[in-house]
Design a protein around this motif. Structure first.
Motif, PDB file in Angstrom:
ATOM      1  N   THR A 245       0.826  -1.203   0.000  1.00  0.00           N
ATOM      2  CA  THR A 245       0.000   0.000   0.000  1.00  0.00           C
ATOM      3  C   THR A 245       0.862   1.254   0.000  1.00  0.00           C
ATOM      4  O   THR A 245       0.576   2.218  -0.727  1.00  0.00           O
ATOM      5  CB  THR A 245      -0.919   0.017   1.236  1.00  0.00           C
ATOM      6  OG1 THR A 245      -1.552  -1.248   1.371  1.00  0.00           O
ATOM      7  CG2 THR A 245      -1.980   1.095   1.095  1.00  0.00           C
ATOM      8  N   THR A 246       1.926   1.242   0.795  1.00  0.00           N
ATOM      9  CA  THR A 246       2.822   2.400   0.868  1.00  0.00           C
ATOM     10  C   THR A 246       3.483   2.665  -0.478  1.00  0.00           C
ATOM     11  O   THR A 246       3.542   3.807  -0.954  1.00  0.00           O
ATOM     12  CB  THR A 246       3.895   2.175   1.940  1.00  0.00           C
ATOM     13  OG1 THR A 246       3.252   2.016   3.213  1.00  0.00           O
ATOM     14  CG2 THR A 246       4.858   3.358   2.011  1.00  0.00           C
ATOM     15  N   LYS A 249       0.836   4.019  -2.932  1.00  0.00           N
ATOM     16  CA  LYS A 249       0.494   5.417  -2.651  1.00  0.00           C
ATOM     17  C   LYS A 249       1.595   6.352  -3.135  1.00  0.00           C
ATOM     18  O   LYS A 249       1.321   7.389  -3.756  1.00  0.00           O
ATOM     19  CB  LYS A 249       0.272   5.610  -1.153  1.00  0.00           C
ATOM     20  CG  LYS A 249      -1.024   5.020  -0.616  1.00  0.00           C
ATOM     21  CD  LYS A 249      -1.133   5.230   0.885  1.00  0.00           C
ATOM     22  CE  LYS A 249      -2.423   4.658   1.439  1.00  0.00           C
ATOM     23  NZ  LYS A 249      -2.499   4.815   2.921  1.00  0.00           N
ATOM     24  N   ASP A 250       2.859   5.979  -2.843  1.00  0.00           N
ATOM     25  CA  ASP A 250       3.989   6.819  -3.251  1.00  0.00           C
ATOM     26  C   ASP A 250       4.063   6.949  -4.771  1.00  0.00           C
ATOM     27  O   ASP A 250       4.340   8.029  -5.306  1.00  0.00           O
ATOM     28  CB  ASP A 250       5.300   6.239  -2.712  1.00  0.00           C
ATOM     29  CG  ASP A 250       5.422   6.373  -1.196  1.00  0.00           C
ATOM     30  OD1 ASP A 250       4.653   7.162  -0.609  1.00  0.00           O
ATOM     31  OD2 ASP A 250       6.286   5.690  -0.608  1.00  0.00           O
TER      32      ASP A 250
END
Length: 260
Positions: A245-246, A249-250
């Motif tokens: 997820t990180t 998102k980035d």
């Protein structure tokens, strides 16, 4: 109607340790897994508990986990289907027996790694002692006495970087080759290339004949390494907070900035 197959990673996806719960607004709801001394170690939130049991009622749920066979047996879930364990080194049938064909492939593939894994364990243990790093290195075994992979763990999650620094120096010295690294919290594992969740899932789905039978396959995972098996699924999902997820998102933020 054919039930879909859900391939699900366990830790930090369906449950987590209490320490990780304390960093969120979620509260522990029930015990999910026990430690080696059979004390509560990991917990479900209420949402995770309800979600998992909804899956168990309406789908064929197959855990795909880094946990070994013994460690998976301490998970408080009544899985009734296949299991993919030990980073993909072990495939267990619904009957509880190991898949013999996969076992034969893995044990033959790992034969050249046996001595090397023990040498690596000694190398890391010596380096931790020389630098006064409170960490240990342990070999994980399956199939009675077959060395599968090496894992190192720091006893203090706040000082884990010093363990990573030593591991990076050893890796850079080319004393360790033929492995890929899996980092998760205060753990780092050196896993032979022949051991992979994705390879095991690809084999299993072919054996179950999901394509021929038209069985929908959905995957859920939280870490980047989970993508090796998620890419073999028809649909995939992830928890709101996790490595995948990180990264996603980035990357979306980066693309949005480019398009502005």
């Amino acid at each position: 109607m054919i039930k879909p197959i859900y391939l699900v990673d366990l830790d930090d996806n369906l449950f987590q340790t209490e320490r990780k719960l304390l960093t969120t607004d979620e509260k522990k709801f029930s015990v999910a897994a026990l430690d080696r001394k059979l004390n509560p170690r990991s917990y479900f939130t209420k949402k995770q508990f309800n979600y998992l049991h909804w899956l168990l009622d309406h789908a064929e749920v197959i855990p795909v986990t880094a946990r070994g066979v013994e460690e998976t047996s301490r998970v408080n879930v009544g899985f009734r289907s296949w299991k993919v364990m030990t980073h993909g080194a072990v495939i267990q049938e619904p009957s509880g027996k190991f898949d013999i064909e996969w076992q034969d492939f893995i044990t033959k593939s790992l034969s050249s790694y046996q001595q090397k894994l023990h040498e690596m364990q000694k190398l890391l243990t010596k380096a931790f002692e020389e630098h006064s790093v409170n960490a240990w290195a342990r070999i994980n075994y399956e199939y009675n006495d077959v060395a599968i992979y090496l894992v190192a763990k720091h006893t203090n999650s706040n000082l884990v970087q010093e363990m990573y620094d030593i591991a990076d120096k050893i890796n850079a010295s080319n004393k360790i080759s033929g492995f890929y690294l899996h980092r998760n919290g205060n753990n780092i594992a050196w896993i032979p290339h022949c051991v992979e969740k994705g390879a095991a899932v690809k084999y299993l789905l072919k054996k179950i004949k999901t394509v021929q039978l038209g069985i929908p396959v959905i995957g859920f995972g939280d870490s980047i390494s989970d993508y090796t098996f998620l890419k073999h699924c028809d649909w995939l999902g992830m928890p709101q907070n996790g490595q995948i997820t990180t990264v996603l998102k980035d990357e979306i933020m980066r693309l949005e900035q480019i398009n502005e």
